[in-house]
Design an enzyme around this catalytic site. Structure first.
Site, PDB file in Angstrom:
ATOM      1  CG  ASP A 139      57.051  43.922  28.149  1.00 30.73           C
ATOM      2  OD1 ASP A 139      56.752  43.623  26.977  1.00 30.73           O
ATOM      3  OD2 ASP A 139      57.472  45.048  28.485  1.00 30.73           O
TER       4      ASP A 139
ATOM      5  CE  LYS B 261      60.653  44.586  28.182  1.00 29.45           C
ATOM      6  NZ  LYS B 261      60.979  46.009  28.347  1.00 29.45           N
TER       7      LYS B 261
ATOM      8  NE  ARG C  84      53.493  53.975  26.880  1.00 29.16           N
ATOM      9  CZ  ARG C  84      54.635  54.638  26.836  1.00 29.16           C
ATOM     10  NH1 ARG C  84      54.754  55.690  26.039  1.00 29.16           N
ATOM     11  NH2 ARG C  84      55.667  54.269  27.587  1.00 29.16           N
TER      12      ARG C  84
END
Length: 510
Positions: free
Chosen positions: A262, A269, A344
């Site tokens: 991720d 990030k 999600r």
């Protein structure tokens, strides 16, 4: 098998005729000592004040001449739990291994007659195996036999070796899948590992990797995967695992988040927060691990169907971005709030698939398992967060999972879904049906691990199956962001294999 086999004995005296080469004594040394070892321990205490306060090896007339003292400290306080036994057993097992033992015997003593310690010996075995586990990359590079030198562990107690080994086999699968670096466990290799893990077992494995099929059936998942499509070795897939019980009385439908890396996507990030994001597949890993235990235990009455979304959230010109509106499998139009809230999205498609077929199964219960939010780690620390919907609450599903976690050393805490969570993700215009997330980190967002469950409920179409519906479906969201690795160290910490033990204890062990 790859991990220490379990040799169960009724009492210590039976071990004297065995071929054990060390004895690990685990317990509170302030209590009555086990008769067989009391003299040795008391003699050692006269020479070394550390006895009973920290783990030590002393010479004694026991198998192998090695007596390892692994103190737990008090077990009677209100806040003590069985994990301390696992930790002490793990410390003792490492000392035994370093001393040259390959077949130690575990003796747990002085355990209070309380429900929370009902599986103390089993938890001690799993704690030893956890401590002795070596990463898949290390085993492949240096040789499994060279690294994992303990071949078996003896346990004194009324135990079932098959059960112990089935849970540990599941934990090992979960650790391997969660902890392995992003190229070795890229989506196609993740799927290949699962195929090998369930070969010649009653679990059917189906890998959906056709890009057009995925785009049609899993549109939210494929939005996350979009920037990875140009790299063949990063191509996404859905791994479906199915176990059909001979006489089903219950069916678990499980969705696992398998983000193999991720980057955060377009909302990249920064500040060093990308390190450790190869472990963002811990939810899918835990579900696959539980399925391994199911495959070995072959329950008569519990069927399990799992879908694992295995995807890399990459950066690039094709990356999905905030403000996009994407229609999910359920038909719900999702406005993207932040691309780092990607897990999600794929879970919503997986849950929608499972929801749409739930009517085919006996007594279905749905679960999503994910390393989803930093807020869960902040709010719950090292505990798994369980968030049930109304039907799950009525059926005490989270209560049962919580209780199993306490007994089997895989603890959790329960959170509740509230009206504020649903309001948080409500659409701001008629252009969309739901907002995936806000723009800030979950750890600094009020109810940051609860509101994603509201999103999943709506985006997967489960809001039509609440307690007020004609067809209620129990659903529990399981956030393991705080419990998935030891010490909360997502880059270097050893995966804990949660929630394998709690699910196995709740649904497979009677």
């Amino acid at each position: 098998m790859g991990f220490p086999t379990a040799q169960v004995l009724d009492n210590y005296h039976a071990a004297m005729t065995g071929d054990f080469d060390a004895v690990i004594v685990v317990g509170d040394f302030a209590q009555d000592l086990p008769e067989d070892f009391a003299d040795f321990i008391e003699q050692a205490a006269q020479l070394d004040k550390r006895v009973g306060k920290q783990a030590l090896l002393v010479a004694a007339e026991v198998p192998g001449g090695r007596l390892i003292l692994a103190p737990t400290g008090s077990l009677e306080r209100d806040y003590d739990d069985v994990r301390v036994i696992a930790e002490a057993a793990g410390t003792g097992a490492r000392i035994a291994q370093q001393a040259g033992s390959s077949k130690p015997l575990l003796v747990v003593f002085g355990v209070p007659q309380q429900a929370r310690y009902g599986q103390a010996e089993a938890v001690a075995y799993w704690g030893a195996c956890q401590a002795l586990y070596e990463p898949l990359e290390a085993r492949e590079a240096l040789g499994e036999a060279e690294l994992e030198t303990v071949s078996s562990i003896g346990i004194v107690g009324a135990l079932d070796a098959r059960w112990l080994e089935a849970v540990e086999a599941g934990k090992r699968v979960a650790r391997d899948l969660c902890g392995t670096e992003p190229e070795r466990m890229a989506p196609p290799k993740f799927a290949e590992y699962c195929q090998q893990a369930f070969a010649h077992s009653p679990v059917r494995v189906t890998v959906i990797d056709d890009v057009q099929q995925l785009q049609h059936e899993y549109p939210l998942l494929m939005a996350v995967a979009r920037a990875s499509l140009g790299v063949e070795r990063h191509l996404p897939c859905v791994v479906r695992l199915e176990y059909k019980a001979p006489q089903p009385e219950q069916t678990l439908l499980m969705a696992g988040k398998g983000i193999v890396y991720d980057t955060g996507g377009a909302d990249v990030k920064t500040g060093g927060h990308m390190a450790g994001m190869s472990r963002d597949k811990g939810g899918a890993a835990g579900v696959a691990g539980f399925m391994k235990t199911v495959a070995l235990m072959r329950p008569d009455t519990v069927s399990v169907v799992a879908e694992l979304g295995v995807v890399r959230n990459s950066i690039g010109a094709e990356a999905f971005v905030a403000d996009e509106i994407i229609t999910g499998h359920s038909g719900v139009r999702v406005r993207i709030g932040n691309t780092d809230a990607e897990g999600r999205l794929l879970l919503a498609d997986l849950l929608s698939h499972l929801r749409s077929e739930a009517h085919q199964y006996t007594n279905p219960q749905l679960f999503s398992v994910a390393t989803l939010t930093g807020h869960a780690a902040l709010a719950k620390g090292p505990y798994t967060a369980l968030i049930p919907n109304g039907p799950a609450r009525v059926n005490a599903i989270t209560d049962n999972l919580w209780e199993a976690g306490e007994v089997y050393g895989d603890p959790s805490e329960i959170s509740w879904s509230r009206r504020e969570d649903f309001k948080f993700v409500a659409p701001r215009t008629k252009a969309d049906d739901i907002l995936s997330s806000n723009n800030g980190p979950s750890a600094t967002t009020a109810r940051g691990h609860q509101f994603p469950m509201a999103f999943l409920t709506i985006a997967a179409g489960l809001d039509k199956h609440g307690s007020d519906s004609n067809k209620p479906l129990p659903y529990v969201h399981v956030d393991i962001a705080g419990s998935g690795v030891e010490g909360g160290d997502w880059q270097h910490g050893k995966p804990t294999a949660t929630p394998v033990a709690s699910f196995a204890g709740c649904y497979l062990h009677r």
